[in-house]
Enzyme design. Structure first.
Site, short mmCIF file in Angstrom:
data_model
loop_
_atom_site.label_atom_id
_atom_site.label_comp_id
_atom_site.label_asym_id
_atom_site.label_seq_id
_atom_site.Cartn_x
_atom_site.Cartn_y
_atom_site.Cartn_z
N ALA A 1 75.09 40.80 8.39
CA ALA A 1 74.55 39.44 8.43
C ALA A 1 75.12 38.64 7.25
CB ALA A 1 73.04 39.48 8.35
N CYS A 2 75.05 37.33 7.36
CA CYS A 2 75.47 36.43 6.29
C CYS A 2 74.73 36.81 5.01
CB CYS A 2 75.14 35.00 6.69
SG CYS A 2 74.76 33.87 5.36
N PRO A 3 75.31 36.93 3.85
CA PRO A 3 76.71 36.65 3.54
C PRO A 3 77.56 37.92 3.49
CG PRO A 3 75.50 36.84 1.51
CD PRO A 3 74.56 37.25 2.63
#
Lengths: 392, 77
Positions: free
Chosen positions: B12-14
Protein backbone atom coordinates in the site's frame (compact mmCIF):
# COMPACT_ATOMS: atom_id res chain seq x y z
CA UNK A 1 7.31 -27.74 31.19
CA UNK A 2 8.36 -26.09 27.96
CA UNK A 3 10.98 -23.40 28.08
CA UNK A 4 10.41 -20.13 26.25
CA UNK A 5 13.34 -17.78 25.78
CA UNK A 6 12.39 -14.23 24.82
CA UNK A 7 15.22 -11.98 23.66
CA UNK A 8 14.22 -8.40 24.45
CA UNK A 9 12.30 -6.95 27.40
CA UNK A 10 10.64 -4.07 25.55
CA UNK A 11 6.90 -3.74 25.01
CA UNK A 12 6.50 -6.92 22.95
CA UNK A 13 8.83 -9.15 24.95
CA UNK A 14 7.52 -8.09 28.37
CA UNK A 15 3.84 -8.42 27.41
CA UNK A 16 4.44 -11.87 25.95
CA UNK A 17 6.36 -13.03 29.04
CA UNK A 18 3.58 -11.81 31.32
CA UNK A 19 0.83 -13.40 29.23
CA UNK A 20 2.23 -16.92 29.17
CA UNK A 21 0.70 -19.12 31.87
CA UNK A 22 3.07 -20.00 34.69
CA UNK A 23 1.74 -23.54 34.93
CA UNK A 24 2.67 -24.42 31.35
CA UNK A 25 5.90 -22.58 30.67
CA UNK A 26 9.28 -21.80 32.09
CA UNK A 27 9.86 -18.25 30.81
CA UNK A 28 13.17 -16.43 30.44
CA UNK A 29 13.56 -12.84 29.26
CA UNK A 30 17.01 -11.74 28.12
CA UNK A 31 17.96 -8.10 27.66
CA UNK A 32 21.28 -6.27 27.49
CA UNK A 33 19.61 -3.23 29.06
CA UNK A 34 18.44 -3.05 32.64
CA UNK A 35 15.69 -0.53 31.97
CA UNK A 36 12.56 -0.66 29.86
CA UNK A 37 11.86 2.69 28.21
CA UNK A 38 8.46 4.06 27.19
CA UNK A 39 9.82 5.30 23.88
CA UNK A 40 7.15 7.91 23.00
CA UNK A 41 8.41 9.61 26.18
CA UNK A 42 11.53 10.75 24.32
CA UNK A 43 9.36 13.47 22.77
CA UNK A 44 8.26 14.68 26.18
CA UNK A 45 11.83 14.80 27.44
CA UNK A 46 13.12 16.50 24.28
CA UNK A 47 10.39 19.12 23.82
CA UNK A 48 8.82 19.56 27.23
CA UNK A 49 11.85 19.01 29.43
CA UNK A 50 10.21 16.24 31.46
CA UNK A 51 12.37 14.12 33.73
CA UNK A 52 13.60 10.92 32.12
CA UNK A 53 12.74 8.82 35.18
CA UNK A 54 9.03 9.13 34.32
CA UNK A 55 9.58 7.01 31.23
CA UNK A 56 11.87 4.27 32.53
CA UNK A 57 11.44 1.30 34.85
CA UNK A 58 13.68 -1.68 35.59
CA UNK A 59 12.71 -4.57 33.30
CA UNK A 60 12.75 -6.88 36.32
CA UNK A 61 10.01 -4.83 38.01
CA UNK A 62 7.76 -5.14 34.95
CA UNK A 63 7.94 -8.93 34.77
CA UNK A 64 5.84 -11.25 36.90
CA UNK A 65 7.76 -13.00 39.69
CA UNK A 66 7.82 -16.40 37.93
CA UNK A 67 9.48 -14.90 34.81
CA UNK A 68 13.26 -15.19 34.94
CA UNK A 69 15.20 -12.12 33.82
CA UNK A 70 18.71 -12.47 32.48
CA UNK A 71 20.56 -9.18 32.19
CA UNK A 72 23.00 -9.89 29.39
CA UNK A 73 23.61 -9.69 25.68
CA UNK A 74 22.78 -12.44 23.20
CA UNK A 75 25.49 -12.77 20.56
CA UNK A 76 24.19 -15.70 18.55
CA UNK A 77 21.03 -17.74 18.13
CA UNK A 78 21.13 -21.22 16.64
CA UNK A 79 17.64 -22.15 15.48
CA UNK A 80 18.62 -25.71 14.53
CA UNK A 81 20.34 -26.48 17.83
CA UNK A 82 17.79 -24.45 19.83
CA UNK A 83 20.45 -22.50 21.65
CA UNK A 84 21.23 -18.87 22.49
CA UNK A 85 24.84 -17.96 23.06
CA UNK A 86 25.45 -15.08 25.46
CA UNK A 87 28.31 -12.59 25.47
CA UNK A 88 29.58 -13.95 28.79
CA UNK A 89 29.94 -17.40 27.21
CA UNK A 90 26.86 -18.94 28.79
CA UNK A 91 24.34 -20.84 26.72
CA UNK A 92 20.59 -20.91 27.01
CA UNK A 93 18.65 -23.78 25.52
CA UNK A 94 14.97 -23.50 24.68
CA UNK A 95 11.88 -25.21 23.35
CA UNK A 96 10.56 -21.97 21.88
CA UNK A 97 12.36 -18.75 21.06
CA UNK A 98 10.94 -15.30 20.47
CA UNK A 99 13.12 -12.54 19.08
CA UNK A 100 11.93 -9.13 20.21
CA UNK A 101 14.99 -6.92 20.19
CA UNK A 102 13.59 -3.99 18.23
CA UNK A 103 15.22 -2.05 15.46
CA UNK A 104 18.91 -1.18 15.40
CA UNK A 105 19.50 2.49 14.58
CA UNK A 106 22.53 2.82 12.34
CA UNK A 107 24.00 6.32 12.69
CA UNK A 108 26.99 5.45 10.51
CA UNK A 109 25.24 5.10 7.14
CA UNK A 110 24.67 8.82 6.61
CA UNK A 111 27.73 11.08 6.68
CA UNK A 112 27.49 13.47 9.59
CA UNK A 113 24.56 11.71 11.28
CA UNK A 114 26.57 10.59 14.31
CA UNK A 115 28.16 14.00 14.60
CA UNK A 116 24.82 15.82 14.85
CA UNK A 117 23.60 13.13 17.26
CA UNK A 118 26.59 13.88 19.48
CA UNK A 119 26.02 17.60 19.13
CA UNK A 120 22.23 17.90 19.41
CA UNK A 121 20.89 14.51 20.55
CA UNK A 122 17.57 13.24 19.19
CA UNK A 123 14.06 12.16 20.16
CA UNK A 124 14.59 8.64 18.99
CA UNK A 125 17.33 6.61 20.60
CA UNK A 126 17.99 7.08 24.33
CA UNK A 127 16.77 9.19 27.24
CA UNK A 128 20.21 10.83 27.35
CA UNK A 129 19.95 11.87 23.71
CA UNK A 130 16.45 13.21 24.34
CA UNK A 131 17.80 15.33 27.22
CA UNK A 132 20.56 16.56 24.94
CA UNK A 133 17.99 17.64 22.36
CA UNK A 134 16.00 19.49 25.03
CA UNK A 135 19.14 21.45 25.87
CA UNK A 136 19.83 22.12 22.19
CA UNK A 137 16.34 23.38 21.36
CA UNK A 138 16.25 25.39 24.56
CA UNK A 139 19.49 27.17 23.60
CA UNK A 140 18.26 27.88 20.06
CA UNK A 141 17.00 31.37 19.38
CA UNK A 142 17.18 31.65 15.61
CA UNK A 143 17.46 29.72 12.35
CA UNK A 144 16.05 26.39 11.22
CA UNK A 145 15.27 23.49 13.48
CA UNK A 146 15.28 20.63 10.98
CA UNK A 147 13.64 17.27 11.61
CA UNK A 148 14.82 14.89 8.90
CA UNK A 149 14.52 11.26 7.91
CA UNK A 150 17.20 9.17 6.19
CA UNK A 151 15.10 6.20 5.09
CA UNK A 152 11.38 5.78 4.37
CA UNK A 153 11.10 2.85 6.79
CA UNK A 154 11.43 4.05 10.39
CA UNK A 155 9.64 3.26 13.61
CA UNK A 156 6.67 5.35 14.73
CA UNK A 157 5.72 6.94 11.38
CA UNK A 158 4.10 9.99 13.09
CA UNK A 159 7.20 10.54 15.28
CA UNK A 160 8.72 13.34 13.18
CA UNK A 161 5.32 15.08 12.96
CA UNK A 162 4.82 14.94 16.70
CA UNK A 163 8.31 16.39 17.08
CA UNK A 164 7.39 19.19 14.66
CA UNK A 165 4.18 20.09 16.53
CA UNK A 166 5.74 19.90 19.98
CA UNK A 167 8.85 21.88 19.03
CA UNK A 168 6.81 24.55 17.27
CA UNK A 169 4.67 24.83 20.41
CA UNK A 170 7.82 25.23 22.48
CA UNK A 171 9.28 27.93 20.22
CA UNK A 172 5.93 29.76 20.24
CA UNK A 173 5.75 29.68 24.03
CA UNK A 174 9.25 31.07 24.20
CA UNK A 175 8.24 33.94 21.90
CA UNK A 176 10.51 32.70 19.10
CA UNK A 177 7.84 31.82 16.55
CA UNK A 178 9.20 34.33 14.03
CA UNK A 179 12.85 33.60 14.73
CA UNK A 180 13.03 29.82 14.71
CA UNK A 181 11.51 27.91 11.81
CA UNK A 182 10.62 24.27 12.28
CA UNK A 183 11.31 22.33 9.06
CA UNK A 184 9.92 18.83 8.60
CA UNK A 185 11.76 17.02 5.80
CA UNK A 186 10.35 13.67 4.67
CA UNK A 187 11.14 11.17 1.88
CA UNK A 188 7.50 10.89 0.84
CA UNK A 189 5.52 12.69 -1.91
CA UNK A 190 3.21 14.14 0.77
CA UNK A 191 3.51 15.43 4.32
CA UNK A 192 2.73 11.96 5.71
CA UNK A 193 3.49 8.45 4.39
CA UNK A 194 -0.26 7.93 3.73
CA UNK A 195 -1.87 10.62 1.54
CA UNK A 196 -5.17 10.26 3.41
CA UNK A 197 -3.44 11.29 6.63
CA UNK A 198 -1.34 13.93 4.87
CA UNK A 199 -4.56 15.66 3.77
CA UNK A 200 -5.70 15.85 7.40
CA UNK A 201 -2.42 16.90 8.93
CA UNK A 202 -0.95 19.25 6.34
CA UNK A 203 -3.26 22.23 7.09
CA UNK A 204 -2.36 21.84 10.78
CA UNK A 205 1.35 21.94 10.04
CA UNK A 206 0.91 24.95 7.78
CA UNK A 207 -1.23 26.79 10.33
CA UNK A 208 1.70 26.67 12.74
CA UNK A 209 4.22 27.85 10.18
CA UNK A 210 5.99 24.49 10.00
CA UNK A 211 7.78 24.20 6.68
CA UNK A 212 7.23 20.87 4.93
CA UNK A 213 9.81 19.50 2.53
CA UNK A 214 8.59 16.44 0.63
CA UNK A 215 10.79 14.06 -1.37
CA UNK A 216 13.65 14.97 0.93
CA UNK A 217 15.51 11.81 1.95
CA UNK A 218 18.57 12.79 3.95
CA UNK A 219 21.71 11.61 2.16
CA UNK A 220 24.47 13.44 3.99
CA UNK A 221 24.99 16.15 6.57
CA UNK A 222 27.64 18.77 6.03
CA UNK A 223 28.31 19.68 9.65
CA UNK A 224 30.90 22.31 8.78
CA UNK A 225 28.52 24.40 6.68
CA UNK A 226 25.45 23.27 8.62
CA UNK A 227 23.66 21.93 5.58
CA UNK A 228 21.68 18.76 4.97
CA UNK A 229 21.81 17.30 1.45
CA UNK A 230 19.04 15.06 0.15
CA UNK A 231 19.19 12.03 -2.08
CA UNK A 232 16.91 13.96 -4.42
CA UNK A 233 19.57 16.64 -4.81
CA UNK A 234 18.30 19.46 -2.60
CA UNK A 235 19.83 21.26 0.37
CA UNK A 236 18.58 22.53 3.68
CA UNK A 237 20.35 24.81 6.15
CA UNK A 238 20.02 24.21 9.86
CA UNK A 239 21.03 25.68 13.16
CA UNK A 240 19.85 22.59 15.03
CA UNK A 241 19.00 19.31 13.28
CA UNK A 242 17.96 15.82 14.14
CA UNK A 243 17.89 13.07 11.53
CA UNK A 244 16.24 9.69 12.04
CA UNK A 245 18.87 7.18 10.85
CA UNK A 246 18.33 4.07 8.71
CA UNK A 247 16.94 1.14 10.70
CA UNK A 248 18.19 -2.42 10.65
CA UNK A 249 17.21 -5.69 12.25
CA UNK A 250 19.19 -7.56 14.93
CA UNK A 251 22.97 -7.24 14.70
CA UNK A 252 23.66 -10.56 16.43
CA UNK A 253 23.99 -13.72 14.42
CA UNK A 254 21.00 -15.94 13.76
CA UNK A 255 21.74 -19.35 12.28
CA UNK A 256 20.64 -20.34 9.66
CA UNK A 257 20.20 -17.09 7.72
CA UNK A 258 16.65 -15.83 8.31
CA UNK A 259 17.26 -12.10 7.86
CA UNK A 260 16.55 -9.87 4.87
CA UNK A 261 18.94 -7.34 3.24
CA UNK A 262 18.48 -4.96 6.16
CA UNK A 263 18.87 -7.68 8.79
CA UNK A 264 15.15 -7.73 9.60
CA UNK A 265 13.97 -11.19 10.61
CA UNK A 266 11.75 -12.75 7.96
CA UNK A 267 8.47 -13.86 9.47
CA UNK A 268 4.99 -14.87 8.44
CA UNK A 269 3.13 -11.57 8.76
CA UNK A 270 0.10 -13.23 10.38
CA UNK A 271 1.63 -15.78 12.76
CA UNK A 272 5.02 -14.10 13.48
CA UNK A 273 6.70 -17.46 12.90
CA UNK A 274 10.24 -17.22 11.57
CA UNK A 275 10.34 -18.61 8.04
CA UNK A 276 10.98 -22.34 8.09
CA UNK A 277 10.58 -22.86 11.86
CA UNK A 278 7.61 -23.77 14.02
CA UNK A 279 9.38 -23.16 17.33
CA UNK A 280 10.83 -19.71 16.57
CA UNK A 281 9.06 -16.36 16.39
CA UNK A 282 9.93 -12.71 16.00
CA UNK A 283 7.78 -9.75 17.03
CA UNK A 284 7.91 -5.96 16.99
CA UNK A 285 10.38 -3.65 15.24
CA UNK A 286 12.94 -6.39 14.45
CA UNK A 287 10.83 -8.11 11.78
CA UNK A 288 10.15 -7.59 8.09
CA UNK A 289 6.34 -7.57 8.56
CA UNK A 290 4.86 -5.02 6.15
CA UNK A 291 3.22 -2.89 8.81
CA UNK A 292 4.23 0.17 10.82
CA UNK A 293 7.05 -0.31 13.25
CA UNK A 294 5.16 0.66 16.38
CA UNK A 295 4.33 -0.36 19.92
CA UNK A 296 0.86 -1.55 19.01
CA UNK A 297 2.28 -3.99 16.46
CA UNK A 298 4.66 -5.47 19.03
CA UNK A 299 1.83 -5.67 21.57
CA UNK A 300 -0.63 -7.42 19.22
CA UNK A 301 2.03 -9.78 17.85
CA UNK A 302 2.94 -10.67 21.45
CA UNK A 303 -0.69 -11.63 22.09
CA UNK A 304 -0.75 -13.73 18.92
CA UNK A 305 2.45 -15.58 19.87
CA UNK A 306 1.19 -16.14 23.44
CA UNK A 307 -1.95 -17.75 22.01
CA UNK A 308 -0.06 -19.82 19.45
CA UNK A 309 2.34 -21.21 22.05
CA UNK A 310 -0.72 -22.40 23.94
CA UNK A 311 -2.04 -24.17 20.86
CA UNK A 312 -4.54 -21.64 19.50
CA UNK A 313 -4.60 -20.53 15.86
CA UNK A 314 -4.25 -16.78 16.44
CA UNK A 315 -3.33 -14.34 13.66
CA UNK A 316 -2.26 -10.71 13.58
CA UNK A 317 -4.35 -8.58 11.23
CA UNK A 318 -1.66 -5.96 10.70
CA UNK A 319 -3.64 -3.50 12.82
CA UNK A 320 -1.95 -0.21 13.60
CA UNK A 321 -3.10 2.50 15.95
CA UNK A 322 -0.43 5.16 15.72
CA UNK A 323 -1.25 8.35 17.61
CA UNK A 324 -0.39 11.61 15.91
CA UNK A 325 -0.74 14.60 18.19
CA UNK A 326 -0.67 18.28 17.42
CA UNK A 327 -0.31 20.75 20.30
CA UNK A 328 -3.89 20.24 21.48
CA UNK A 329 -5.53 17.57 19.39
CA UNK A 330 -4.86 14.11 18.13
CA UNK A 331 -5.77 11.38 15.69
CA UNK A 332 -5.06 7.68 15.57
CA UNK A 333 -3.75 6.33 12.30
CA UNK A 334 -5.64 3.11 11.93
CA UNK A 335 -4.95 0.50 9.27
CA UNK A 336 -4.42 -3.21 8.77
CA UNK A 337 -3.09 -5.53 6.08
CA UNK A 338 -6.35 -5.22 4.14
CA UNK A 339 -7.08 -1.52 4.69
CA UNK A 340 -4.84 1.51 4.17
CA UNK A 341 -5.13 4.22 6.85
CA UNK A 342 -8.75 5.35 7.15
CA UNK A 343 -9.76 9.01 7.17
CA UNK A 344 -10.32 10.23 10.73
CA UNK A 345 -11.05 13.55 12.42
CA UNK A 346 -8.67 15.46 14.66
CA UNK A 347 -10.10 15.86 18.12
CA UNK A 348 -9.13 16.92 21.62
CA UNK A 349 -10.66 13.69 22.92
CA UNK A 350 -8.18 11.58 20.97
CA UNK A 351 -5.36 13.68 22.37
CA UNK A 352 -6.74 12.90 25.81
CA UNK A 353 -6.71 9.17 24.99
CA UNK A 354 -3.05 9.42 24.06
CA UNK A 355 -2.23 11.26 27.28
CA UNK A 356 -4.16 8.64 29.24
CA UNK A 357 -2.12 5.92 27.55
CA UNK A 358 0.99 7.15 29.33
CA UNK A 359 -0.65 6.52 32.68
CA UNK A 360 -1.94 3.09 31.65
CA UNK A 361 1.27 1.98 29.91
CA UNK A 362 3.11 0.44 32.86
CA UNK A 363 -0.04 -1.37 33.98
CA UNK A 364 -0.64 -2.68 30.47
CA UNK A 365 2.87 -4.13 30.39
CA UNK A 366 2.75 -5.63 33.87
CA UNK A 367 -0.84 -6.90 33.77
CA UNK A 368 -1.64 -7.44 30.08
CA UNK A 369 -4.34 -9.99 30.94
CA UNK A 370 -6.32 -7.33 32.85
CA UNK A 371 -6.02 -4.76 30.08
CA UNK A 372 -6.71 -7.21 27.26
CA UNK A 373 -10.52 -6.91 27.36
CA UNK A 374 -10.27 -3.11 27.41
CA UNK A 375 -7.91 -2.99 24.45
CA UNK A 376 -9.88 -5.61 22.57
CA UNK A 377 -13.13 -3.68 23.00
CA UNK A 378 -11.36 -0.61 21.61
CA UNK A 379 -9.73 -2.46 18.70
CA UNK A 380 -13.01 -4.17 17.78
CA UNK A 381 -14.95 -0.91 17.87
CA UNK A 382 -12.35 0.80 15.71
CA UNK A 383 -11.65 -1.89 13.13
CA UNK A 384 -10.56 -0.14 9.93
CA UNK A 385 -13.31 -1.88 7.92
CA UNK A 386 -15.94 -0.42 10.28
CA UNK A 387 -14.38 3.04 10.48
CA UNK A 388 -14.44 3.43 6.72
CA UNK A 389 -18.24 3.27 6.95
CA UNK A 390 -18.82 4.99 10.27
CA UNK A 391 -16.05 7.56 10.42
CA UNK A 392 -14.33 8.49 13.68
CA UNK B 1 25.12 -0.29 -16.17
CA UNK B 2 23.06 -2.29 -13.75
CA UNK B 3 19.42 -3.12 -13.83
CA UNK B 4 17.61 -3.03 -10.52
CA UNK B 5 14.23 -4.69 -10.19
CA UNK B 6 11.83 -3.75 -7.43
CA UNK B 7 8.68 -5.77 -6.86
CA UNK B 8 6.31 -3.62 -4.82
CA UNK B 9 3.14 -5.41 -5.86
CA UNK B 10 0.66 -5.69 -3.03
CA UNK B 11 2.25 -2.86 -1.05
CA UNK B 12 0.00 0.00 0.00
CA UNK B 13 0.98 3.65 -0.36
CA UNK B 14 3.73 4.72 0.30
CA UNK B 15 5.29 1.24 -0.01
CA UNK B 16 6.16 1.38 -3.74
CA UNK B 17 7.64 4.89 -3.72
CA UNK B 18 9.57 4.02 -0.54
CA UNK B 19 10.95 0.93 -2.28
CA UNK B 20 11.99 3.12 -5.23
CA UNK B 21 13.75 5.60 -2.91
CA UNK B 22 15.64 2.75 -1.23
CA UNK B 23 16.69 1.31 -4.59
CA UNK B 24 17.73 4.78 -5.76
CA UNK B 25 20.09 5.17 -2.80
CA UNK B 26 22.04 2.14 -3.97
CA UNK B 27 21.90 2.98 -7.70
CA UNK B 28 24.48 4.73 -9.86
CA UNK B 29 24.05 6.98 -12.87
CA UNK B 30 23.35 4.86 -15.93
CA UNK B 31 21.50 2.16 -13.99
CA UNK B 32 17.85 1.46 -14.65
CA UNK B 33 15.31 0.78 -11.93
CA UNK B 34 12.18 -1.15 -12.78
CA UNK B 35 9.34 -0.96 -10.27
CA UNK B 36 6.20 -3.09 -10.34
CA UNK B 37 3.34 -1.87 -8.17
CA UNK B 38 -0.38 -2.40 -7.73
CA UNK B 39 -1.15 0.66 -5.59
CA UNK B 40 -2.87 3.19 -7.91
CA UNK B 41 -1.23 6.07 -6.00
CA UNK B 42 2.15 4.97 -7.32
CA UNK B 43 1.53 6.44 -10.78
CA UNK B 44 1.26 10.11 -9.75
CA UNK B 45 3.90 9.54 -7.05
CA UNK B 46 6.52 8.25 -9.46
CA UNK B 47 5.75 11.04 -11.95
CA UNK B 48 6.22 13.64 -9.20
CA UNK B 49 9.40 11.92 -8.01
CA UNK B 50 10.94 11.93 -11.48
CA UNK B 51 10.04 15.57 -11.97
CA UNK B 52 11.60 16.51 -8.64
CA UNK B 53 14.77 14.47 -8.93
CA UNK B 54 15.45 15.00 -12.63
CA UNK B 55 15.87 11.32 -13.45
CA UNK B 56 14.45 9.91 -16.67
CA UNK B 57 11.15 8.06 -16.84
CA UNK B 58 11.68 5.59 -19.67
CA UNK B 59 8.39 3.74 -19.34
CA UNK B 60 5.19 4.01 -17.35
CA UNK B 61 2.51 1.49 -18.22
CA UNK B 62 -0.42 -0.20 -16.58
CA UNK B 63 -1.61 -3.64 -17.51
CA UNK B 64 -4.00 -5.89 -15.64
CA UNK B 65 -3.80 -3.69 -12.55
CA UNK B 66 0.00 -3.76 -12.44
CA UNK B 67 1.84 -0.48 -12.89
CA UNK B 68 5.29 -0.77 -14.35
CA UNK B 69 7.72 2.13 -14.12
CA UNK B 70 11.18 2.05 -15.66
CA UNK B 71 13.53 4.80 -14.57
CA UNK B 72 16.94 5.60 -15.92
CA UNK B 73 19.14 7.02 -13.20
CA UNK B 74 20.81 10.17 -14.50
CA UNK B 75 20.64 12.72 -11.68
CA UNK B 76 22.72 11.19 -8.91
CA UNK B 77 25.43 13.41 -7.55
Amino acid sequence: MEKVVIIGGGGGGAILANLLPEREFEIVVVDREEYHIFQPGYLWIAFKGWRKEIFMKPIRSLLKPHVKFVHGEATSVDLNERKVLMKDGKELSYDYIVIATGAHLNYDVIDGNRKILDEFGDFYSTVENAEKLWNAVWRTSKGNFVIGVADPIYKCPPGPHKAAFLSSELFSRRGLKDKVKVVLALPFPHSYPSKTIADIIEPELEKRGIEIRTFFTVDSIDTENKKIVSLEGEELEYSVATVIPPHEGPQYEIKPEVKDDNNFVKIDKYTSQIEGFDDAYAIGDCTNAPTSKSGVTAHLQAEVVAERLQGYDARYSGRTNCPLITDGKGIFIISDYDHPPVPVRLSAFKRLLEDLFLTTYWGAIRYPELWQPVFHAYFNATEPGKLVELGW
Amino acid sequence: MGEIKVDARGMACPGPISALIRAYRKANNGDTIEVLATDPGFKPDVQAWVKRTGNELVELTEEGGVIKAVIKVTAKK
